[in-house]
Design a protein around this motif. Structure first.
Motif, PDB file in Angstrom:
ATOM      1  N   PRO A  40       0.825  -1.208   0.000  1.00  9.42           N
ATOM      2  CA  PRO A  40       0.000   0.000   0.000  1.00  9.42           C
ATOM      3  C   PRO A  40       0.860   1.261   0.000  1.00  9.42           C
ATOM      4  O   PRO A  40       1.859   1.343   0.720  1.00  9.42           O
ATOM      5  CB  PRO A  40      -0.804  -0.119   1.290  1.00  9.42           C
ATOM      6  CG  PRO A  40      -0.793  -1.575   1.617  1.00  9.42           C
ATOM      7  CD  PRO A  40       0.523  -2.080   1.141  1.00  9.42           C
TER       8      PRO A  40
ATOM      9  N   GLN B 112      -2.170   7.680   0.432  1.00  7.80           N
ATOM     10  CA  GLN B 112      -3.505   8.087   0.002  1.00  7.80           C
ATOM     11  C   GLN B 112      -4.309   6.936  -0.607  1.00  7.80           C
ATOM     12  O   GLN B 112      -5.086   7.126  -1.546  1.00  7.80           O
ATOM     13  CB  GLN B 112      -3.411   9.249  -0.997  1.00  7.80           C
ATOM     14  CG  GLN B 112      -2.738  10.491  -0.417  1.00  7.80           C
ATOM     15  CD  GLN B 112      -2.670  11.617  -1.414  1.00  7.80           C
ATOM     16  OE1 GLN B 112      -2.706  11.388  -2.621  1.00  7.80           O
ATOM     17  NE2 GLN B 112      -2.570  12.846  -0.932  1.00  7.80           N
ATOM     18  N   GLY B 113      -4.107   5.737  -0.082  1.00 10.87           N
ATOM     19  CA  GLY B 113      -4.954   4.609  -0.460  1.00 10.87           C
ATOM     20  C   GLY B 113      -4.611   3.910  -1.752  1.00 10.87           C
ATOM     21  O   GLY B 113      -5.310   2.998  -2.162  1.00 10.87           O
ATOM     22  N   GLY B 114      -3.533   4.320  -2.416  1.00 10.81           N
ATOM     23  CA  GLY B 114      -3.185   3.689  -3.672  1.00 10.81           C
ATOM     24  C   GLY B 114      -2.047   2.700  -3.525  1.00 10.81           C
ATOM     25  O   GLY B 114      -1.453   2.558  -2.448  1.00 10.81           O
ATOM     26  N   PRO B 115      -1.700   2.009  -4.608  1.00 10.36           N
ATOM     27  CA  PRO B 115      -0.596   1.044  -4.560  1.00 10.36           C
ATOM     28  C   PRO B 115       0.752   1.745  -4.620  1.00 10.36           C
ATOM     29  O   PRO B 115       0.923   2.737  -5.319  1.00 10.36           O
ATOM     30  CB  PRO B 115      -0.835   0.185  -5.800  1.00 10.36           C
ATOM     31  CG  PRO B 115      -1.542   1.099  -6.758  1.00 10.36           C
ATOM     32  CD  PRO B 115      -2.375   2.007  -5.911  1.00 10.36           C
TER      33      PRO B 115
ATOM     34  N   TYR C 123      -4.499   1.637 -12.347  1.00  9.04           N
ATOM     35  CA  TYR C 123      -4.112   1.953 -10.972  1.00  9.04           C
ATOM     36  C   TYR C 123      -4.714   3.289 -10.542  1.00  9.04           C
ATOM     37  O   TYR C 123      -5.225   3.442  -9.428  1.00  9.04           O
ATOM     38  CB  TYR C 123      -2.591   2.024 -10.847  1.00  9.04           C
ATOM     39  CG  TYR C 123      -1.887   0.702 -10.923  1.00  9.04           C
ATOM     40  CD1 TYR C 123      -2.026  -0.248  -9.916  1.00  9.04           C
ATOM     41  CD2 TYR C 123      -1.053   0.402 -11.996  1.00  9.04           C
ATOM     42  CE1 TYR C 123      -1.366  -1.462  -9.976  1.00  9.04           C
ATOM     43  CE2 TYR C 123      -0.384  -0.822 -12.071  1.00  9.04           C
ATOM     44  CZ  TYR C 123      -0.550  -1.740 -11.061  1.00  9.04           C
ATOM     45  OH  TYR C 123       0.104  -2.938 -11.127  1.00  9.04           O
TER      46      TYR C 123
ATOM     47  N   LYS D 267      -7.417   3.802  -7.518  1.00 10.45           N
ATOM     48  CA  LYS D 267      -7.054   4.671  -6.400  1.00 10.45           C
ATOM     49  C   LYS D 267      -8.094   5.777  -6.216  1.00 10.45           C
ATOM     50  O   LYS D 267      -8.535   6.055  -5.098  1.00 10.45           O
ATOM     51  CB  LYS D 267      -5.678   5.271  -6.637  1.00 10.45           C
ATOM     52  CG  LYS D 267      -5.239   6.257  -5.557  1.00 10.45           C
ATOM     53  CD  LYS D 267      -3.868   6.823  -5.864  1.00 10.45           C
ATOM     54  CE  LYS D 267      -3.465   7.871  -4.817  1.00 10.45           C
ATOM     55  NZ  LYS D 267      -2.124   8.427  -5.093  1.00 10.45           N
ATOM     56  N   ARG D 268      -8.502   6.401  -7.307  1.00 11.27           N
ATOM     57  CA  ARG D 268      -9.500   7.479  -7.237  1.00 11.27           C
ATOM     58  C   ARG D 268     -10.826   6.951  -6.699  1.00 11.27           C
ATOM     59  O   ARG D 268     -11.488   7.601  -5.882  1.00 11.27           O
ATOM     60  CB  ARG D 268      -9.687   8.092  -8.620  1.00 11.27           C
ATOM     61  CG  ARG D 268     -10.624   9.288  -8.651  1.00 11.27           C
ATOM     62  CD  ARG D 268     -10.515  10.067  -9.949  1.00 11.27           C
ATOM     63  NE  ARG D 268     -10.835   9.259 -11.119  1.00 11.27           N
ATOM     64  CZ  ARG D 268      -9.940   8.892 -12.030  1.00 11.27           C
ATOM     65  NH1 ARG D 268      -8.660   9.227 -11.904  1.00 11.27           N
ATOM     66  NH2 ARG D 268     -10.313   8.169 -13.073  1.00 11.27           N
TER      67      ARG D 268
ATOM     68  N   LEU E 120     -10.638   6.472  -2.909  1.00 12.10           N
ATOM     69  CA  LEU E 120     -10.690   7.744  -2.195  1.00 12.10           C
ATOM     70  C   LEU E 120     -12.085   8.355  -2.249  1.00 12.10           C
ATOM     71  O   LEU E 120     -12.611   8.824  -1.232  1.00 12.10           O
ATOM     72  CB  LEU E 120      -9.665   8.708  -2.794  1.00 12.10           C
ATOM     73  CG  LEU E 120      -8.191   8.350  -2.565  1.00 12.10           C
ATOM     74  CD1 LEU E 120      -7.286   9.304  -3.333  1.00 12.10           C
ATOM     75  CD2 LEU E 120      -7.850   8.385  -1.082  1.00 12.10           C
TER      76      LEU E 120
ATOM     77  N   PHE F  46      -1.954  -4.710  -2.870  1.00 15.79           N
ATOM     78  CA  PHE F  46      -2.608  -4.633  -4.169  1.00 15.79           C
ATOM     79  C   PHE F  46      -2.010  -5.724  -5.054  1.00 15.79           C
ATOM     80  O   PHE F  46      -0.798  -5.942  -5.043  1.00 15.79           O
ATOM     81  CB  PHE F  46      -2.379  -3.267  -4.817  1.00 15.79           C
ATOM     82  CG  PHE F  46      -3.175  -2.152  -4.200  1.00 15.79           C
ATOM     83  CD1 PHE F  46      -4.282  -1.628  -4.858  1.00 15.79           C
ATOM     84  CD2 PHE F  46      -2.816  -1.621  -2.975  1.00 15.79           C
ATOM     85  CE1 PHE F  46      -5.014  -0.595  -4.298  1.00 15.79           C
ATOM     86  CE2 PHE F  46      -3.539  -0.581  -2.408  1.00 15.79           C
ATOM     87  CZ  PHE F  46      -4.654  -0.067  -3.070  1.00 15.79           C
TER      88      PHE F  46
END
Length: 288
Positions: A184, A187-190, A232, A236-237, A240, A250
């Motif tokens: 991870p 901001q919650g993305g890979p 990706y 991610k968007r 969020l 991920f």
């Protein structure tokens, strides 16, 4: 069932054994199973006890034993020879069983992957994924096998060669479905790739084993492109915007594999991450 003087006719014996008179005639001609007697009428008759001889022949035949070898075994009535032959055939059956189990693993995975790949392109979805067993190669270890300027083809060669060596060394079965594990990021993305992996059939006790846990996952599929960086960004968007809680790594993997990926328009990849505790259901298109 036809009987005459306590014997079975060729037709009756064939019916009992689930075979044909032609097969019995062939076995008689080559001396592997002869009728018990011939009547005054010229017909051949079998003793019901010969059912077990035919059954033994059938078992040997189904394991690929040549008829001449079966004939020698049955005529010799040698216990040691028969035992050796049975052990040999048991080994062949086990090898065939493993081969069929591997093919079932490969084909089942391919069917599941292609079914997953039919969802709308670049649209987040949710689904329950079963646990998967992985042979995971640390990215740092792979980098040590290549030159700094290595391209994607060189990396693929290194991954496949390493997987093949490890599978041979530890007796592991894989379908060579390749994927990447991302820790991870912010901001919650890979984040960056930590491992490259391939699926294996079952849990294995070796240093490169990892498990993709079962659970509800949010995922999306990228179709018709080699570059899945946009996927990706979309995932991610979505995480969020929807305030979705996710847990763990991920996973990005190729879905079309060896079946469809010869050209870019057939490429299908999936990116997924497991939903964390307190998951709030949401619609795939983002509408509330």
């Amino acid at each position: 069932m036809e009987r005459e003087k306590g014997w079975l006719t060729s037709g009756g014996f064939a019916k009992l054994c689930g075979t044909t008179k032609e097969t019995l005639r062939h076995y008689k001609d080559i001396g592997i199973l002869s009728p018990a007697c011939q009547g005054d009428n010229g017909y051949f008759y079998y003793d019901v006890e010969q059912f077990y001889d035919f059954y033994a022949i059938s078992i040997f035949r189904q394991t690929g034993t040549p008829l001449e070898e079966i004939r020698r075994c049955l005529q010799g009535q040698d216990a040691a020879q028969t035992l050796a032959l049975l052990r040999e055939q048991r080994g062949r059956l086990e090898a065939e069983r493993q081969k069929l189990a591997h093919m079932d693993f490969v084909l089942s995975g391919a069917l599941r992957n292609l079914e997953l790949g039919t969802v709308p392109d670049m649209v987040p979805q949710t689904a329950w994924f079963e646990k998967e067993h992985l042979l995971a190669l640390p990215a740092g270890e792979l980098e040590g096998l290549m030159t700094p300027a290595a391209g994607e083809d060189e990396m693929l060669i290194a991954v496949l060669e390493r997987c093949q060596r490890l599978c041979g060394q530890y007796g592991i079965q894989t379908d060579f479905q390749l994927g990447a594990i991302h820790r991870p990021g912010e901001q919650g993305g890979p984040g960056a790739i930590s491992h490259l992996y391939t699926r294996i059939k079952e849990k294995a006790d070796f240093p490169y084993y990892m498990e993709k846990p079962a659970g509800n996952y949010v995922y999306l599929c990228c179709r018709g492109r080699w570059d899945i960086s946009e996927g990706y960004a979309v995932l991610k968007r979505h995480i969020l915007e929807q305030g979705v809680g996710v847990a763990g790594d991920f996973y990005a993997c190729d879905l079309a594999g060896f079946i469809l990926n010869s050209v870019e328009k057939n490429a299908v990849s999936m990116i997924s991450v497991r939903l964390g505790g307190g998951f709030r259901p949401f619609l795939s298109n983002g509408d509330e």
